[in-house]
Design a protein around this motif. Structure first.
Motif, PDB file in Angstrom:
ATOM      1  N   ILE A 136       4.018 -11.708  18.138  1.00 11.62           N
ATOM      2  CA  ILE A 136       3.375 -10.950  17.051  1.00 11.62           C
ATOM      3  C   ILE A 136       2.366  -9.943  17.592  1.00 11.62           C
ATOM      4  CG2 ILE A 136       1.551 -12.660  16.641  1.00 11.62           C
ATOM      5  CD1 ILE A 136       3.286 -10.576  13.940  1.00 11.62           C
ATOM      6  N   THR A 137       1.606 -10.337  18.607  1.00 19.56           N
ATOM      7  CA  THR A 137       0.584  -9.423  19.126  1.00 19.56           C
ATOM      8  C   THR A 137       1.214  -8.250  19.879  1.00 19.56           C
ATOM      9  OG1 THR A 137       0.323 -10.885  21.066  1.00 19.56           O
ATOM     10  CG2 THR A 137      -1.243 -11.157  19.245  1.00 19.56           C
ATOM     11  N   THR A 138       2.243  -8.512  20.646  1.00 18.52           N
ATOM     12  CA  THR A 138       2.881  -7.416  21.391  1.00 18.52           C
ATOM     13  C   THR A 138       3.605  -6.458  20.444  1.00 18.52           C
ATOM     14  OG1 THR A 138       4.817  -8.835  21.792  1.00 18.52           O
ATOM     15  CG2 THR A 138       3.129  -8.731  23.523  1.00 18.52           C
ATOM     16  N   ARG A 139       4.279  -6.993  19.444  1.00 13.46           N
ATOM     17  CA  ARG A 139       5.001  -6.120  18.517  1.00 13.46           C
ATOM     18  C   ARG A 139       4.035  -5.316  17.647  1.00 13.46           C
ATOM     19  NH1 ARG A 139       7.951  -7.099  21.742  1.00 13.46           N
ATOM     20  NH2 ARG A 139      10.132  -7.797  21.643  1.00 13.46           N
ATOM     21  N   LEU A 140       2.961  -5.915  17.251  1.00 17.12           N
ATOM     22  CA  LEU A 140       1.968  -5.182  16.461  1.00 17.12           C
ATOM     23  C   LEU A 140       1.355  -4.042  17.270  1.00 17.12           C
ATOM     24  CD1 LEU A 140       0.024  -7.839  14.340  1.00 17.12           C
ATOM     25  CD2 LEU A 140       1.493  -6.003  13.524  1.00 17.12           C
ATOM     26  N   ASP A 141       1.049  -4.298  18.506  1.00 20.79           N
ATOM     27  CA  ASP A 141       0.509  -3.232  19.367  1.00 20.79           C
ATOM     28  C   ASP A 141       1.494  -2.069  19.452  1.00 20.79           C
ATOM     29  OD1 ASP A 141      -1.797  -4.606  19.853  1.00 20.79           O
ATOM     30  OD2 ASP A 141      -1.161  -5.429  21.781  1.00 20.79           O
ATOM     31  N   SER A 142       2.778  -2.390  19.582  1.00 22.71           N
ATOM     32  CA  SER A 142       3.797  -1.348  19.666  1.00 22.71           C
ATOM     33  C   SER A 142       3.910  -0.574  18.354  1.00 22.71           C
ATOM     34  CB  SER A 142       5.148  -1.989  20.003  1.00 22.71           C
ATOM     35  OG  SER A 142       6.174  -1.019  20.019  1.00 22.71           O
ATOM     36  N   LEU A 143       3.837  -1.282  17.223  1.00 14.53           N
ATOM     37  CA  LEU A 143       3.929  -0.618  15.915  1.00 14.53           C
ATOM     38  C   LEU A 143       2.710   0.268  15.652  1.00 14.53           C
ATOM     39  CD1 LEU A 143       5.333  -3.576  13.762  1.00 14.53           C
ATOM     40  CD2 LEU A 143       6.577  -1.532  14.523  1.00 14.53           C
ATOM     41  N   VAL A 144       1.558  -0.201  16.060  1.00  7.74           N
ATOM     42  CA  VAL A 144       0.335   0.583  15.856  1.00  7.74           C
ATOM     43  C   VAL A 144       0.407   1.890  16.648  1.00  7.74           C
ATOM     44  CG1 VAL A 144      -2.141   0.647  16.318  1.00  7.74           C
ATOM     45  CG2 VAL A 144      -1.135  -1.371  15.260  1.00  7.74           C
ATOM     46  N   LYS A 145       0.952   1.834  17.838  1.00  7.58           N
ATOM     47  CA  LYS A 145       1.092   3.044  18.645  1.00  7.58           C
ATOM     48  C   LYS A 145       2.025   4.060  17.984  1.00  7.58           C
ATOM     49  CE  LYS A 145       0.138   0.797  23.073  1.00  7.58           C
ATOM     50  NZ  LYS A 145       0.703   0.375  24.395  1.00  7.58           N
ATOM     51  N   LYS A 146       2.915   3.570  17.134  1.00  3.18           N
ATOM     52  CA  LYS A 146       3.842   4.459  16.424  1.00  3.18           C
ATOM     53  C   LYS A 146       3.319   4.841  15.039  1.00  3.18           C
ATOM     54  CE  LYS A 146       7.987   2.783  18.798  1.00  3.18           C
ATOM     55  NZ  LYS A 146       9.333   2.165  18.640  1.00  3.18           N
ATOM     56  N   GLY A 147       2.052   4.535  14.797  1.00  5.44           N
ATOM     57  CA  GLY A 147       1.432   4.991  13.560  1.00  5.44           C
ATOM     58  C   GLY A 147       1.323   3.963  12.448  1.00  5.44           C
ATOM     59  N   LEU A 148       1.470   2.695  12.753  1.00  7.26           N
ATOM     60  CA  LEU A 148       1.347   1.665  11.718  1.00  7.26           C
ATOM     61  C   LEU A 148      -0.064   1.662  11.132  1.00  7.26           C
ATOM     62  CD1 LEU A 148       2.538  -0.783  10.193  1.00  7.26           C
ATOM     63  CD2 LEU A 148       1.627  -2.227  12.046  1.00  7.26           C
ATOM     64  N   ASP A 149      -0.140   1.748   9.827  1.00  3.52           N
ATOM     65  CA  ASP A 149      -1.432   1.722   9.130  1.00  3.52           C
ATOM     66  C   ASP A 149      -1.182   1.219   7.717  1.00  3.52           C
ATOM     67  OD1 ASP A 149      -4.107   1.995   8.533  1.00  3.52           O
ATOM     68  OD2 ASP A 149      -4.212   4.133   9.018  1.00  3.52           O
ATOM     69  N   TYR A 150      -2.229   1.155   6.944  1.00  8.30           N
ATOM     70  CA  TYR A 150      -2.114   0.681   5.567  1.00  8.30           C
ATOM     71  C   TYR A 150      -3.126   1.431   4.699  1.00  8.30           C
ATOM     72  CZ  TYR A 150      -6.398  -1.789   6.669  1.00  8.30           C
ATOM     73  OH  TYR A 150      -7.684  -2.070   7.067  1.00  8.30           O
ATOM     74  N   GLU A 151      -2.892   1.392   3.417  1.00  7.45           N
ATOM     75  CA  GLU A 151      -3.867   1.903   2.449  1.00  7.45           C
ATOM     76  C   GLU A 151      -3.891   0.929   1.261  1.00  7.45           C
ATOM     77  OE1 GLU A 151      -4.852   6.156   0.481  1.00  7.45           O
ATOM     78  OE2 GLU A 151      -2.973   5.250  -0.215  1.00  7.45           O
ATOM     79  N   LEU A 152      -5.022   0.321   1.079  1.00  6.94           N
ATOM     80  CA  LEU A 152      -5.192  -0.615  -0.028  1.00  6.94           C
ATOM     81  C   LEU A 152      -6.178  -0.017  -1.024  1.00  6.94           C
ATOM     82  CD1 LEU A 152      -5.503  -4.438   0.053  1.00  6.94           C
ATOM     83  CD2 LEU A 152      -7.188  -3.146  -1.234  1.00  6.94           C
ATOM     84  N   ILE A 153      -5.757   0.067  -2.268  1.00  5.13           N
ATOM     85  CA  ILE A 153      -6.618   0.579  -3.331  1.00  5.13           C
ATOM     86  C   ILE A 153      -6.982  -0.579  -4.253  1.00  5.13           C
ATOM     87  CG2 ILE A 153      -6.781   2.138  -5.317  1.00  5.13           C
ATOM     88  CD1 ILE A 153      -4.896   4.040  -3.876  1.00  5.13           C
ATOM     89  N   TYR A 154      -8.264  -0.720  -4.502  1.00  9.18           N
ATOM     90  CA  TYR A 154      -8.723  -1.797  -5.389  1.00  9.18           C
ATOM     91  C   TYR A 154      -9.782  -1.241  -6.331  1.00  9.18           C
ATOM     92  CZ  TYR A 154     -12.895  -2.163  -2.398  1.00  9.18           C
ATOM     93  OH  TYR A 154     -14.041  -1.899  -1.703  1.00  9.18           O
ATOM     94  N   ARG A 155     -10.084  -2.011  -7.350  1.00 11.50           N
ATOM     95  CA  ARG A 155     -11.062  -1.577  -8.347  1.00 11.50           C
ATOM     96  C   ARG A 155     -11.979  -2.733  -8.731  1.00 11.50           C
ATOM     97  NH1 ARG A 155      -9.560  -3.470 -13.425  1.00 11.50           N
ATOM     98  NH2 ARG A 155      -7.363  -4.120 -13.622  1.00 11.50           N
ATOM     99  N   SER A 156     -13.098  -2.362  -9.355  1.00 11.75           N
ATOM    100  CA  SER A 156     -14.009  -3.360  -9.902  1.00 11.75           C
ATOM    101  C   SER A 156     -13.612  -3.651 -11.345  1.00 11.75           C
ATOM    102  CB  SER A 156     -15.452  -2.844  -9.855  1.00 11.75           C
ATOM    103  OG  SER A 156     -15.615  -1.781 -10.798  1.00 11.75           O
ATOM    104  N   ILE A 157     -14.305  -4.578 -11.993  1.00 11.33           N
ATOM    105  CA  ILE A 157     -13.989  -4.891 -13.385  1.00 11.33           C
ATOM    106  C   ILE A 157     -14.443  -3.778 -14.321  1.00 11.33           C
ATOM    107  CG2 ILE A 157     -14.021  -7.379 -13.026  1.00 11.33           C
ATOM    108  CD1 ILE A 157     -16.834  -7.440 -14.142  1.00 11.33           C
ATOM    109  N   GLN A 158     -15.188  -2.795 -13.801  1.00 13.93           N
ATOM    110  CA  GLN A 158     -15.547  -1.612 -14.581  1.00 13.93           C
ATOM    111  C   GLN A 158     -14.652  -0.421 -14.238  1.00 13.93           C
ATOM    112  OE1 GLN A 158     -19.771  -0.806 -14.195  1.00 13.93           O
ATOM    113  NE2 GLN A 158     -20.229  -2.109 -15.957  1.00 13.93           N
ATOM    114  N   ASN A 159     -13.543  -0.730 -13.546  1.00 13.25           N
ATOM    115  CA  ASN A 159     -12.508   0.267 -13.234  1.00 13.25           C
ATOM    116  C   ASN A 159     -12.972   1.371 -12.291  1.00 13.25           C
ATOM    117  OD1 ASN A 159     -10.449  -0.944 -14.813  1.00 13.25           O
ATOM    118  ND2 ASN A 159     -11.334  -0.048 -16.659  1.00 13.25           N
TER     119      ASN A 159
END
Length: 210
Positions: free
Chosen positions: A171-194
């Motif tokens: 898992i660690t070696t494959r993740l390092d390889s994926l990150v080098k190829k641009g692996l990233d994420y975007e998480l959008i969240y909100r509060s209870i007041q939107n």
């Protein structure tokens, strides 16, 4: 007749003086009364104005305190323990209010992928880009569903490898390889007041959205 007329003429200046004194005294009383009423009126207006200012300040303060009392602060982090051969991908809410997930988008090789297309599991997405990860035996995975609430001071484990040397290495070696190829994420969240925020791997912290 002349005597009476003389008396009238003598008394007239006295009458005028008396009336003038009476008028002066009455004017003084009227002025004093008017000043007192004006002072009381101005005082009442001043007190009302100060009361209004205090009320507005307290209302704004309570609103601010309420805002701060529901403010979430989400962080995504990885934990690696080489000695124990353990790898974890965790979500944590360090704020003072729940965070509600709106969306999770994975980025790889200059493309965007909606995690819903992978049953909301990061592990399934990783397997789609690195098929050899499907051979992991000591893996646990959790979903990041839209609308899911992250409570305060709770660590939510999205992916974990527990005490497996071979799985940990893979898992660690494959993740390092994926990150080098641009692996990233975007998480959008909100509060209870939107109010909405976005986080990704490169950000120093949550970025508030309009």
């Amino acid at each position: 007749m002349s005597t009476f007329l003389g008396l009238v003429l003598l008394s007239f200046p006295l009458f005028i003086t008396f009336e003038r004194n009476q008028m002066t005294a009455w004017m003084r009383k009227l002025k004093m009364k008017w000043n007192s009423e004006r002072i009381l009126s101005l005082s009442a207006m001043g007190i009302s104005f100060i009361t209004l200012i205090i009320f507005i300040y307290q209302t704004n303060l309570m609103s601010r305190q309420n805002y701060l009392s529901i403010l979430p602060y989400v962080s995504i982090s990885t934990t690696e323990n080489r000695a124990e051969h353990t790898f974890e991908l965790n979500l944590e809410n360090y704020g003072v209010g729940p965070a509600i997930i709106e969306s999770v988008t994975m980025l790889y090789d200059n493309k965007r992928y909606d995690l819903e297309d992978y049953d909301n599991e990061i592990y399934k997405f990783l397997v789609s880009k690195a098929p050899e990860l499907d051979s992991l035996k000591s893996v646990s995975s959790s979903t990041l569903n839209k609308g899911m609430a992250l409570p305060v001071n709770i660590t939510y484990n999205a992916l974990a490898i527990i005490k497996s040397p071979s799985d940990y290495t893979l898992i660690t070696t494959r993740l390092d390889s994926l990150v080098k190829k641009g692996l990233d994420y975007e998480l959008i969240y909100r509060s209870i007041q939107n109010e909405r925020w976005s986080i990704n791997n490169d950000a120093q912290g949550p970025r508030k959205l309009d």
